[in-house]
Design a protein around this motif. Sequence first.
Motif, PDB file in Angstrom:
ATOM      1  N   GLY A 262      60.923 -40.048  66.564  1.00 24.72           N
ATOM      2  CA  GLY A 262      60.317 -40.901  67.591  1.00 24.72           C
ATOM      3  C   GLY A 262      59.650 -42.110  66.944  1.00 24.72           C
ATOM      4  O   GLY A 262      59.698 -42.281  65.717  1.00 24.72           O
ATOM      5  N   LEU A 263      59.015 -42.929  67.772  1.00 28.37           N
ATOM      6  CA  LEU A 263      58.393 -44.161  67.265  1.00 28.37           C
ATOM      7  C   LEU A 263      57.425 -43.916  66.116  1.00 28.37           C
ATOM      8  O   LEU A 263      57.367 -44.682  65.153  1.00 28.37           O
ATOM      9  CB  LEU A 263      57.621 -44.845  68.409  1.00 28.37           C
ATOM     10  N   LYS A 264      56.674 -42.823  66.221  1.00 30.63           N
ATOM     11  CA  LYS A 264      55.648 -42.554  65.216  1.00 30.63           C
ATOM     12  C   LYS A 264      56.246 -42.475  63.807  1.00 30.63           C
ATOM     13  O   LYS A 264      55.677 -42.985  62.839  1.00 30.63           O
ATOM     14  CB  LYS A 264      54.935 -41.245  65.585  1.00 30.63           C
ATOM     15  N   TYR A 265      57.401 -41.825  63.733  1.00 31.25           N
ATOM     16  CA  TYR A 265      58.081 -41.673  62.431  1.00 31.25           C
ATOM     17  C   TYR A 265      58.309 -43.047  61.779  1.00 31.25           C
ATOM     18  O   TYR A 265      57.979 -43.266  60.618  1.00 31.25           O
ATOM     19  CB  TYR A 265      59.409 -40.942  62.658  1.00 31.25           C
ATOM     20  N   TYR A 266      58.830 -43.972  62.569  1.00 30.13           N
ATOM     21  CA  TYR A 266      59.171 -45.292  62.007  1.00 30.13           C
ATOM     22  C   TYR A 266      57.918 -46.123  61.731  1.00 30.13           C
ATOM     23  O   TYR A 266      57.841 -46.836  60.732  1.00 30.13           O
ATOM     24  CB  TYR A 266      60.124 -46.038  62.958  1.00 30.13           C
ATOM     25  N   VAL A 267      56.951 -46.013  62.629  1.00 30.66           N
ATOM     26  CA  VAL A 267      55.727 -46.785  62.438  1.00 30.66           C
ATOM     27  C   VAL A 267      55.017 -46.313  61.161  1.00 30.66           C
ATOM     28  O   VAL A 267      54.530 -47.129  60.364  1.00 30.66           O
ATOM     29  CB  VAL A 267      54.813 -46.671  63.683  1.00 30.66           C
ATOM     30  N   ASP A 268      55.001 -45.014  60.925  1.00 31.08           N
ATOM     31  CA  ASP A 268      54.370 -44.486  59.708  1.00 31.08           C
ATOM     32  C   ASP A 268      55.027 -45.063  58.452  1.00 31.08           C
ATOM     33  O   ASP A 268      54.350 -45.503  57.527  1.00 31.08           O
ATOM     34  CB  ASP A 268      54.521 -42.954  59.637  1.00 31.08           C
ATOM     35  N   ILE A 269      56.355 -45.040  58.448  1.00 33.23           N
ATOM     36  CA  ILE A 269      57.071 -45.557  57.274  1.00 33.23           C
ATOM     37  C   ILE A 269      56.794 -47.051  57.115  1.00 33.23           C
ATOM     38  O   ILE A 269      56.516 -47.535  56.010  1.00 33.23           O
ATOM     39  CB  ILE A 269      58.591 -45.291  57.398  1.00 33.23           C
ATOM     40  N   ALA A 270      56.829 -47.763  58.231  1.00 33.09           N
ATOM     41  CA  ALA A 270      56.610 -49.213  58.169  1.00 33.09           C
ATOM     42  C   ALA A 270      55.216 -49.526  57.625  1.00 33.09           C
ATOM     43  O   ALA A 270      55.040 -50.434  56.810  1.00 33.09           O
ATOM     44  CB  ALA A 270      56.786 -49.820  59.556  1.00 33.09           C
ATOM     45  N   ARG A 271      54.238 -48.742  58.039  1.00 32.09           N
ATOM     46  CA  ARG A 271      52.877 -48.973  57.539  1.00 32.09           C
ATOM     47  C   ARG A 271      52.811 -48.718  56.040  1.00 32.09           C
ATOM     48  O   ARG A 271      52.166 -49.458  55.296  1.00 32.09           O
ATOM     49  CB  ARG A 271      51.900 -48.042  58.258  1.00 32.09           C
ATOM     50  N   GLN A 272      53.474 -47.672  55.597  1.00 31.04           N
ATOM     51  CA  GLN A 272      53.475 -47.387  54.144  1.00 31.04           C
ATOM     52  C   GLN A 272      54.124 -48.542  53.385  1.00 31.04           C
ATOM     53  O   GLN A 272      53.660 -48.941  52.318  1.00 31.04           O
ATOM     54  CB  GLN A 272      54.246 -46.109  53.854  1.00 31.04           C
ATOM     55  N   LEU A 273      55.196 -49.069  53.959  1.00 31.59           N
ATOM     56  CA  LEU A 273      55.886 -50.187  53.291  1.00 31.59           C
ATOM     57  C   LEU A 273      54.983 -51.409  53.263  1.00 31.59           C
ATOM     58  O   LEU A 273      54.925 -52.143  52.261  1.00 31.59           O
ATOM     59  CB  LEU A 273      57.210 -50.504  54.001  1.00 31.59           C
ATOM     60  N   GLN A 274      54.291 -51.622  54.345  1.00 29.81           N
ATOM     61  CA  GLN A 274      53.383 -52.764  54.389  1.00 29.81           C
ATOM     62  C   GLN A 274      52.301 -52.614  53.324  1.00 29.81           C
ATOM     63  O   GLN A 274      51.999 -53.557  52.588  1.00 29.81           O
ATOM     64  CB  GLN A 274      52.741 -52.872  55.768  1.00 29.81           C
ATOM     65  N   ARG A 275      51.762 -51.401  53.205  1.00 31.93           N
ATOM     66  CA  ARG A 275      50.736 -51.175  52.179  1.00 31.93           C
ATOM     67  C   ARG A 275      51.323 -51.363  50.780  1.00 31.93           C
ATOM     68  O   ARG A 275      50.639 -51.765  49.856  1.00 31.93           O
ATOM     69  CB  ARG A 275      50.141 -49.777  52.323  1.00 31.93           C
ATOM     70  N   ALA A 276      52.616 -51.084  50.648  1.00 38.39           N
ATOM     71  CA  ALA A 276      53.259 -51.270  49.340  1.00 38.39           C
ATOM     72  C   ALA A 276      53.467 -52.752  49.025  1.00 38.39           C
ATOM     73  O   ALA A 276      53.827 -53.101  47.906  1.00 38.39           O
ATOM     74  CB  ALA A 276      54.592 -50.536  49.306  1.00 38.39           C
ATOM     75  N   GLY A 277      53.252 -53.613  50.023  1.00 37.90           N
ATOM     76  CA  GLY A 277      53.266 -55.058  49.756  1.00 37.90           C
ATOM     77  C   GLY A 277      54.554 -55.794  50.087  1.00 37.90           C
ATOM     78  O   GLY A 277      54.731 -56.942  49.665  1.00 37.90           O
ATOM     79  N   VAL A 278      55.438 -55.163  50.866  1.00 34.34           N
ATOM     80  CA  VAL A 278      56.708 -55.858  51.156  1.00 34.34           C
ATOM     81  C   VAL A 278      56.450 -57.099  52.014  1.00 34.34           C
ATOM     82  O   VAL A 278      55.471 -57.156  52.754  1.00 34.34           O
ATOM     83  CB  VAL A 278      57.734 -54.928  51.859  1.00 34.34           C
ATOM     84  N   HIS A 279      57.348 -58.085  51.905  1.00 33.15           N
ATOM     85  CA  HIS A 279      57.169 -59.330  52.654  1.00 33.15           C
ATOM     86  C   HIS A 279      57.812 -59.273  54.034  1.00 33.15           C
ATOM     87  O   HIS A 279      57.388 -59.938  54.965  1.00 33.15           O
ATOM     88  CB  HIS A 279      57.791 -60.507  51.888  1.00 33.15           C
ATOM     89  N   ILE A 280      58.903 -58.516  54.104  1.00 29.48           N
ATOM     90  CA  ILE A 280      59.693 -58.432  55.338  1.00 29.48           C
ATOM     91  C   ILE A 280      59.978 -56.957  55.585  1.00 29.48           C
ATOM     92  O   ILE A 280      60.065 -56.167  54.627  1.00 29.48           O
ATOM     93  CB  ILE A 280      61.046 -59.189  55.191  1.00 29.48           C
ATOM     94  N   LEU A 281      60.154 -56.599  56.838  1.00 27.97           N
ATOM     95  CA  LEU A 281      60.523 -55.221  57.167  1.00 27.97           C
ATOM     96  C   LEU A 281      61.948 -55.224  57.712  1.00 27.97           C
ATOM     97  O   LEU A 281      62.254 -55.984  58.639  1.00 27.97           O
ATOM     98  CB  LEU A 281      59.564 -54.753  58.266  1.00 27.97           C
ATOM     99  N   ALA A 282      62.799 -54.409  57.108  1.00 21.11           N
ATOM    100  CA  ALA A 282      64.170 -54.316  57.622  1.00 21.11           C
ATOM    101  C   ALA A 282      64.326 -53.022  58.413  1.00 21.11           C
ATOM    102  O   ALA A 282      63.822 -51.979  58.002  1.00 21.11           O
ATOM    103  CB  ALA A 282      65.173 -54.332  56.483  1.00 21.11           C
ATOM    104  N   ILE A 283      65.012 -53.117  59.533  1.00 18.04           N
ATOM    105  CA  ILE A 283      65.463 -51.909  60.235  1.00 18.04           C
ATOM    106  C   ILE A 283      66.931 -51.783  59.884  1.00 18.04           C
ATOM    107  O   ILE A 283      67.730 -52.661  60.209  1.00 18.04           O
ATOM    108  CB  ILE A 283      65.294 -52.036  61.764  1.00 18.04           C
ATOM    109  N   LYS A 284      67.249 -50.717  59.174  1.00 19.97           N
ATOM    110  CA  LYS A 284      68.621 -50.558  58.696  1.00 19.97           C
ATOM    111  C   LYS A 284      69.293 -49.457  59.499  1.00 19.97           C
ATOM    112  O   LYS A 284      69.049 -48.272  59.270  1.00 19.97           O
ATOM    113  CB  LYS A 284      68.578 -50.189  57.206  1.00 19.97           C
TER     114      LYS A 284
END
Length: 636
Positions: A262-284
């Motif tokens: 569900g949405l929570k799964y993706y939002v969690d990963i996206a937040r972790q990626l953001q904390r890791a410092g990525v510039h862009i978020l890709a949905i693959k």
Amino acid sequence: QFLENLINHPAFVAGEITTRFIENTPELLAFTARRDRATKLLGFLGEIAVHGNPEVRGRTLPALPLPKPVLPRIDTSTAAPKGTRQLLQELGPQEFARWMLHQKQVLMTDTTLRDAHQSLLATRMRTADMLPIAPYYARALPQLFSLECWGGATFDVALRFLKEDPWERLAQLRSRVPNLLFQMLLRGSNAVGYTNYADNVVRHFVQQAAVGGIDVFRVFDSLNWVENMRVAIDAVLETDALCEGTVCYTADLFDTSRPKYGLKYYVDIARQLQRAGVHILAIKDMAGVCRPRAAKALVKALKEETGLPIHFHTHDTSGAAAASVLAAIEAGCDAVDGALDSMSGLTSQPNLSAIAAALAGTDRDPGLDAQALHAASTYFEGVRRFYAPFESEIRSGTADVYRHEMPGGQYTNLREQARSLGLAHRWTEVSQAYADVNRLFGDIVKVTPSSKVVGDMALMMVASDLTSVDVLDPAREIAFPESVVQLFKGELGFPPDGFPQALTRKVLRLAEEEPVPAAYRPGDLLVPVDLAAARAKAEQECGQPLDERQLSSYLMYPKQMRELCEHQRRFGDTSQLPTPVFFYGPQLQQEITVEIDPGKTLLVALQSVSPDGEAAQKVQFELNGQPRTVRVHSAG
Ligand code: 3PY
Ligand code: ZN
């Protein structure tokens, strides 16, 4: 040869030589080098004239001759206009990401040079077919966001099957396209391979790729485990390139029977990626299962939660992918992927030109020149004919993808593997087994290399007539494929919720009291590679000095790198040969033009092939008007 050059040199012939003639006439040596290269190429042409190219053996070959692709005219005497690459250089990655958010138009990535041919033509497109159109991209389509042209399976296939140096492809493309961002697909700790590499190998690779011309690194992990992406992400962040952290999409956002996706799964990963410092978020969406409603909800949620620019990637296996792309755009997606018309659809990306046309005149119009897109697509229409033996049988989209969830890049490969195992007629069972294996493995993300493991298991089950119940039956002995054992040991890392315990125990043959492996990052256990020692070994095995990039290839593909060096020693650089000649061999009297140096062209024509004693064939060519003979062993 040198003597021959000397006595044929015009100055020598005219008697105009002094004692310093040789010293002052370096072209004598250049002649020798060129002549040597010509001889090697003739050696290759002789081999394939007699034996054919093993890469197409057993496949259905196209009718020859194949017409030359129509190359659109472009004036290359003026510099290419500024594009996204100059903007990145001006702004730096952070500011560039802000620019992406604040400008209105949709940014478009063309995947024709990577994912499209990976997904339609088994990744076989050769550098020789990419370079002619490259200056056209730079001048006629400067509004593109990026060209996805490297990484994924292209690295492996270039070395293994095309006998090309992938780094050289990148350099050649770069020199022709100075203004557009070059994008690559990086499999996190698996880099451009199928297994986790030591952290310093991954870092070394990323550094070389950035220096070699990659501007956007799309970094993903095949189990969506951010821990396993950090090394790659950090390495990209140390360069001036853009880091696109990736969430791989699977299942269906709205399927209540699979609530973990569900949405929570993706939002969690996206937040972790953001904390890791990525510039862009890709949905693959590697399989093309992100339906329009899900695309809209996901883009909206990820944008709101992270504030990062979003780049949406999907495949058209279902036939409905353009609707998902348009839904993502409606929800505010900043960048999207598509492929040129003639390389789009089916397991490839949806049609970039059609998406651009759908947006024309709106406030999100990507501003691309429809005529230029069409001209580039027409070129690739011709190129695609060269690769007919690698096309799949698929003629239409299939909503069945929502059931099996195979990545577009894997679908045709797995069908091919099934065919080679004599299971072509049992494809429906294979695809059902693929879905069953996914459930057995705990409903995981399936993308290279996890998807390959699922495919291996599915083929094994169909070949051995096993059901899921059989596999789980404690009383039944199962010979699990090696890749499955490695997966359950954790060698590719772990999904956020781990692997199912019972199956782990069975695959790893654990006794009752033995614990299942706790999640660990494989890179923490892999000893860093001593790069100096590796280089010494690589150079010795390859029989030549290797630069950093070649070393990087060797670290991931030692055997293929040794074979490439051997191929180049014997035959020179065959990447410039026209594709029909490379795959189908020279045809009698056909004139073949090969540029071996800028402005230095060889004209070759095959004259005859005839027996030469018991064990050889004599292949006669005309090279730049002169007869040349090559002797080829009949045994190959
Ligand atoms: C690759 O890793 O090659 C892929 O294209 C995954 O989608
Ligand atoms: Zn893809």
